[in-house]
Motif scaffolding. Structure first.
Motif, mmCIF file in Angstrom:
data_model
loop_
_atom_site.group_PDB
_atom_site.id
_atom_site.type_symbol
_atom_site.label_atom_id
_atom_site.label_comp_id
_atom_site.label_asym_id
_atom_site.label_seq_id
_atom_site.Cartn_x
_atom_site.Cartn_y
_atom_site.Cartn_z
ATOM 1 N N VAL A 496 18.050 -98.035 66.602
ATOM 2 C CA VAL A 496 17.208 -99.001 65.910
ATOM 3 C C VAL A 496 16.225 -99.714 66.831
ATOM 4 N N VAL A 497 16.729 -100.180 67.986
ATOM 5 C CA VAL A 497 15.908 -101.034 68.847
ATOM 6 C C VAL A 497 14.648 -100.281 69.283
ATOM 7 N N GLY A 498 13.518 -100.930 69.108
ATOM 8 C CA GLY A 498 12.232 -100.323 69.477
ATOM 9 C C GLY A 498 11.541 -99.639 68.319
ATOM 10 N N HIS A 499 12.255 -99.542 67.187
ATOM 11 C CA HIS A 499 11.646 -98.876 66.032
ATOM 12 C C HIS A 499 11.308 -99.887 64.941
ATOM 13 N N THR A 500 10.490 -99.432 64.002
ATOM 14 C CA THR A 500 10.099 -100.311 62.901
ATOM 15 C C THR A 500 10.913 -99.969 61.663
ATOM 16 N N GLY A 501 10.831 -100.852 60.683
ATOM 17 C CA GLY A 501 11.550 -100.636 59.435
ATOM 18 C C GLY A 501 11.083 -99.366 58.742
ATOM 19 N N GLN A 502 9.767 -99.093 58.837
ATOM 20 C CA GLN A 502 9.248 -97.889 58.178
ATOM 21 C C GLN A 502 9.858 -96.631 58.766
ATOM 22 N N GLU A 503 10.209 -96.703 60.072
ATOM 23 C CA GLU A 503 10.786 -95.518 60.718
ATOM 24 C C GLU A 503 12.264 -95.372 60.398
ATOM 25 N N LEU A 504 12.881 -96.436 59.917
ATOM 26 C CA LEU A 504 14.332 -96.422 59.790
ATOM 27 C C LEU A 504 14.828 -96.438 58.351
ATOM 28 N N PHE A 505 14.090 -97.112 57.486
ATOM 29 C CA PHE A 505 14.591 -97.304 56.131
ATOM 30 C C PHE A 505 13.771 -96.526 55.119
ATOM 31 N N ASP A 506 14.327 -96.466 53.930
ATOM 32 C CA ASP A 506 13.627 -95.898 52.809
ATOM 33 C C ASP A 506 12.306 -96.666 52.636
ATOM 34 N N PRO A 507 11.186 -96.003 52.327
ATOM 35 C CA PRO A 507 9.895 -96.700 52.260
ATOM 36 C C PRO A 507 9.918 -97.932 51.359
ATOM 37 N N ALA A 508 10.582 -97.840 50.235
ATOM 38 C CA ALA A 508 10.607 -98.986 49.312
ATOM 39 C C ALA A 508 11.370 -100.142 49.935
ATOM 40 N N ASP A 509 12.508 -99.830 50.588
ATOM 41 C CA ASP A 509 13.294 -100.886 51.233
ATOM 42 C C ASP A 509 12.480 -101.498 52.371
ATOM 43 N N ALA A 510 11.824 -100.647 53.175
ATOM 44 C CA ALA A 510 11.045 -101.147 54.314
ATOM 45 C C ALA A 510 9.912 -102.040 53.829
ATOM 46 N N ALA A 511 9.255 -101.642 52.757
ATOM 47 C CA ALA A 511 8.151 -102.452 52.223
ATOM 48 C C ALA A 511 8.674 -103.801 51.754
ATOM 49 N N ARG A 512 9.836 -103.801 51.149
ATOM 50 C CA ARG A 512 10.414 -105.071 50.669
ATOM 51 C C ARG A 512 10.760 -105.972 51.854
ATOM 52 N N PHE A 513 11.344 -105.356 52.892
ATOM 53 C CA PHE A 513 11.671 -106.133 54.093
ATOM 54 C C PHE A 513 10.399 -106.740 54.682
ATOM 55 N N ASP A 514 9.336 -105.933 54.731
ATOM 56 C CA ASP A 514 8.075 -106.424 55.296
ATOM 57 C C ASP A 514 7.531 -107.593 54.485
ATOM 58 N N ALA A 515 7.654 -107.503 53.188
ATOM 59 C CA ALA A 515 7.182 -108.593 52.327
ATOM 60 C C ALA A 515 7.980 -109.864 52.612
ATOM 61 N N GLN A 516 9.278 -109.711 52.834
ATOM 62 C CA GLN A 516 10.107 -110.878 53.160
ATOM 63 C C GLN A 516 9.648 -111.482 54.484
ATOM 64 N N VAL A 517 9.391 -110.603 55.464
ATOM 65 C CA VAL A 517 8.929 -111.073 56.779
ATOM 66 C C VAL A 517 7.613 -111.822 56.628
ATOM 67 N N ALA A 518 6.696 -111.252 55.837
ATOM 68 C CA ALA A 518 5.392 -111.895 55.647
ATOM 69 C C ALA A 518 5.559 -113.272 55.029
#
Ligand SMILES: Nc1nc2c(ncn2[C@@H]2O[C@H](COP(=O)(O)OP(=O)(O)OP(=O)(O)O)[C@@H](O)[C@H]2O)c(=O)[nH]1
Length: 860
Positions: A496-518
């Motif tokens: 995980v370390v050094g990677h982004t959510g898009q590289e690790l999670f399902d695209p929909a999950d990663a997008a949701r995580f990004d929205a939370q971060v924003a």
């Protein structure tokens, strides 16, 4: 404001290369200018010299020509003079016309002493008496020739004529007249020099200063009086200064040369117009000036280029000096000890050592030497060779890459000091930057320990903790990932370390995580989220997520700390808890919750229904207030559960039989936290049970207490007898020949008989005596407080008699006698023993012939 010259500033400017270039270019331009001027001056000088030479040559040519004309005329006059003087008369000579018909003479005449023309040729005035040349002729020396003035004009064309006069002498030297030749002016001026140059002035000047003839601009003139002395002075000055003279005639400037006519009092004068004769010079001057201009322009261009180049050079030098100053300042101000070294190789090209060529103060201090420059590295650090640092130098030089290493100091004064070496390869060696990092090393070790400690702390947390970078360079990349996160998300920190959510999670999950971060970045405050992820097993993973912005020193959000809890299980537990609550609410069993001290906390509705207690009145009170017994954990005090029957006093005083379960509830640390009592009303059950028990103690056929009841009551009776010291007798009764009744009259008749026997036995004994049917046709009677053995005997007799009476049955009238065994209890005798003796006594009666009673022998 007073004018102030900053000499130092100017000196500095002049000393700069730009100043020097400016001076050089200025000097060069001055030199060019001087050269041009000199060149032009020399050229001009040469040209003027040449012009003067030309003018002199022209003047000589003019003088020669004029002299020749005058000579021809003079010779003719001389001949004519001699003829006239020889004749001594004033008569015309026949040869005169022949003599003076010389070409070039306009006219001639011979005049007597009175000025009367004796003879003439051409058109001449009739009398010359009044003319100047006649008057002067009288004053001429014998043989002399007078060059007269040009007051004589030709008759027709009124052309001025120059008279050339000789005196006619008598035999005694007296004046006889004169012989004059009149010469046209054009004859005097040589045609070949007339048009040598445009504007050239040609003059024949008498020594008396009178111009006899002048040719200028195709015109002839005469008569002007010139101050010869002054003219010669001006000419001398002009010649000396190489300057033309300004003509008074037409204002033109001319270079003038003179030539004396031999034998005649006249001077030939030639004036070359400067404008004409200097035309070549002017053209040349223009060429030279143009060339000088071009050269100047080229010089200036070159100077500009040089200036620009110099400025660039100056700027480069300035930058270089600034860079050198910066380098020196950097070296001196550096926290590192810096050694700049040149590599030394052997004949085979192998690195043997390095020579220190520069070092800063820190290097001097670190090496503990006074002057490291000029020394070899191995001499400064003898242990360097063994430490392997020379190999690192060689490697850095070979690879061209900067190398960094950390090592313990080897010198005695560096023992226990950690040094960080940065080896920067140079063209011919290396620069070594060394820093004492002992403090930092130990601090970093402590920090590493601290980090490991924190990492361990975070790793043992049951919550997933991870951090995401929000710095521009690493935006969205995971920076930290603890063990719980590994378990929660099924991914290791390494993955995980050094990677982004898009590289690790399902695209929909990663997008949701990004929205939370924003959202958190926008609000800049912690925020909770409930989220869920699809898991590979097909189910859903429910997460409670806390996202906390972590601010950097600059006030910007550096990281996002995330604490995530997998609440899938908890969610299930909550569901189960809700279900449990509903079950509790709706179950018929009463539930009472108490704390660790067994004080009432809560109950379910069934509790109120069952006991009539109101929970509000019970909360905080001991469990006994609810009419329930305390539970202290049993004999050892550590029992967690007790289940059994108990009793409860209702609010209205009723006592309920209950089936009670007491559960002692402990927390994760094993601490007792609650008591949970679950009970149900078993009063009805108990009653029914009592009835069943009662029934179990009665013989179902006869209604007499059965064997079980006998077994219970005999010990009790023996105990009472022991206490009361009363005689207790046990009668064992067995019917004789009962089987036969069954066999002959049927089993039902046998039953009826048994019931009848039971009734008769009860009738035989006192109410305090107990009659039992042990089974089959066997009965017992416990006679407490039996009195004496005789009393017992009488009872036995009565039983024998009463039972031996015929029974009135539907099937017949059977007679069944009893055999009775009697055992009198010995104090302290066991029930078994007493029963066995009574049984033995009964068998003894049987053996003795039945229908009798037999008393057992007392115990020894
Ligand atoms: N009708 C009836 N018969 C029973 C019952 N219980 C036992 N019996 C019978 O009672 C008889 C008892 O037998 P015994 O006492 O050995 O026979 P007996 O004929 O009395 O012999 P002695 O005692 O030696 O005189 C057996 O035949 C049993 O089947 C019962 O409840 N009803």
């Amino acid at each position: 404001m007073p004018f102030h010259v900053d000499l130092a500033s100017w000196r500095k400017r002049l000393n700069s290369s730009l100043g020097r270039i400016t001076i050089a270019v200025g000097l060069l331009l001055v030199l060019v200018a001087l050269n041009v001027q000199l060149l032009l001056r020399l050229e001009y000088q040469a040209d003027v010299e040449q012009i003067h030479t030309d003018a002199e040559r022209s003047a000589q040519k003019l003088a020669a020509h004029t002299s020749a004309v005058l000579d021809r005329a003079s010779q003719s006059l001389a001949l004519l003079t001699r003829l006239h003087e020889a004749t001594g008369t004033g008569r015309p000579l026949p040869q005169a016309a022949e003599l003076l018909g010389t070409e070039g003479l306009e006219a001639w005449l011979v005049a007597d002493a009175n000025g009367l023309v004796i003879e003439s040729g051409g058109k001449v005035p009739a009398s010359v008496k009044s003319t100047a040349f006649f008057r002067r002729a009288g004053k001429l020396e014998p043989g002399a020739v007078d060059l007269g003035e040009t007051e004589v004009l030709s008759g027709a064309g009124k052309q001025p004529l120059l008279p050339l006069t000789r005196r006619l002498n008598g035999p005694s030297g007296e004046f006889l007249g004169c012989v004059t030749a009149l010469i046209a002016l054009p004859q005097l001026i040589s045609p070949e020099v007339r048009h040598e140059a445009s504007g050239t002035a040609l003059s024949l000047l008498g020594r008396d200063g009178r111009i006899r003839a002048r040719f200028l601009e195709d015109k002839f003139s005469h008569g002007e009086l010139v101050d010869l002395v002054k003219m010669r002075e001006r000419l001398a000055t002009s010649r000396e200064q190489l300057e033309p003279l300004a003509s008074r005639l037409d204002g033109q400037r001319r270079f003038i040369a003179t030539a004396d006519l031999p034998r005649y009092p006249a001077v030939a004068l030639v004036g070359l117009r400067a404008e004409s004769v200097l035309a070549n010079y002017q053209r040349h001057r223009q060429r030279v000036l143009l060339t000088a201009l071009v050269v100047t322009a080229l010089l200036l261009g070159a100077a500009v280029l040089l200036f620009m180049q110099s400025r660039r050079l100056e700027a480069s030098r300035h930058r270089l000096r600034a860079a050198e100053a910066r380098l020196r300042a950097t070296l001196d101000g550096s926290l590192d000890a810096v050694l700049v070294m040149r590599a030394q190789h052997d004949a085979r090209g192998q690195l043997t050592d390095l020579l220190v060529i520069d070092a800063n103060a820190r290097a001097t201090a670190l090496l503990n030497v006074r002057e490291p420059i000029g020394q070899q590295f191995s001499a400064l650090l003898p242990a360097a060779r063994e430490s392997g640092i020379l190999q690192e130098f060689e490697l850095a030089m070979a690879s061209g890459q900067t190398m960094v290493s950390e090592r313990l100091g080897h010198s005695p004064h560096l023992v226990d000091r950690w040094l960080q070496h940065q080896i920067v390869p140079l063209d011919d060696g290396v620069a070594l930057f060394s820093r004492d990092i002992s403090e930092r090393y130990h601090t970093e070790r402590a920090q590493a320990e601290q980090r490991r400690f924190l990492q361990n702390l975070l790793d043992v947390l049951p919550l997933a903790v991870y951090a995401k970078s929000t710095r521009p360079a690493t935006m969205g990349r995971y920076m930290f990932w603890n063990r719980a996160a590994e378990r929660c998300f099924g991914m290791t920190a390494e993955q995980v370390v050094g990677h982004t959510g898009q590289e690790l999670f399902d695209p929909a999950d990663a997008a949701r995580f990004d929205a939370q971060v924003a959202l958190v970045l926008a609000e800049r405050r912690p925020r909770r989220f409930s989220d869920q992820l699809a898991v590979s097993s097909g189910g859903r993973q429910y997460l409670d997520i806390l996202k906390v912005p972590v601010m950097g020193d600059d006030g910007q959000v550096d990281h996002l700390l995330v604490v995530a809890e997998d609440v899938t299980e908890k969610r299930g537990s909550a569901e189960r808890l809700r279900l449990g609550s509903r079950v509790l609410a709706e179950t018929a069993d009463a539930v009472l919750i108490c704390d660790a001290q067994d004080q009432i906390i809560d109950c379910n509705p069934a509790f109120g229904h069952l006991t009539g207690h109101h929970i509000g009145a019970l909360v905080g009170r001991p469990v006994s207030a609810a009419g329930l017994p305390l539970f202290d954990g049993g004999p050892d005090g550590d029992a967690v559960r007790w289940v059994g029957e108990s009793r409860l006093v209702c609010s209205d005083g009723r006592v309920l039989d209950i089936w009670l379960s007491v559960n002692r509830i402990h927390d994760g640390e094993g601490q007792l936290t609650h008591h949970a009592r679950v009970f149900s009303d078993i009063s009805a059950l108990k009653r029914h049970q009592a009835e069943l028990d009662e029934m179990a103690r009665l013989d179902s056929l006869t209604g007499l207490p059965n064997r079980r009841s006998f077994d219970e009551r005999l010990p009790e009776a023996l105990a009472r007898a022991g206490r009361s010291k009363h005689l207790l007798a046990l009668l064992f009764i067995d019917l004789d020949g009962f089987k036969k009744v069954n066999d002959t009259m049927g089993h039902a008749a046998g039953d009826q008989l048994l019931c009848a026997v039971a009734e008769r036995l009860k009738a035989c004994v006192r109410t305090v005596d107990a009659v039992f049917r042990l089974g089959g046709d066997e009965f017992t009677v416990i006679v407490e407080d039996a009195g004496s053995q005789a009393d017992v005997g009488r009872l036995c007799e009565r039983i024998l008699e009463f039972l031996s009476q015929p029974h009135l049955l539907a099937a017949g009238r059977p007679v069944v006698t009893p055999s009775v065994g009697v055992a009198l209890a010995t104090p302290g005798e066991a029930p078994d023993s007493l029963l066995r003796r009574a049984d033995d006594a009964m068998y003894a009666a049987k053996r003795a012939g039945k229908a009798r009673y037999c008393v057992a022998r007392p115990l020894d």
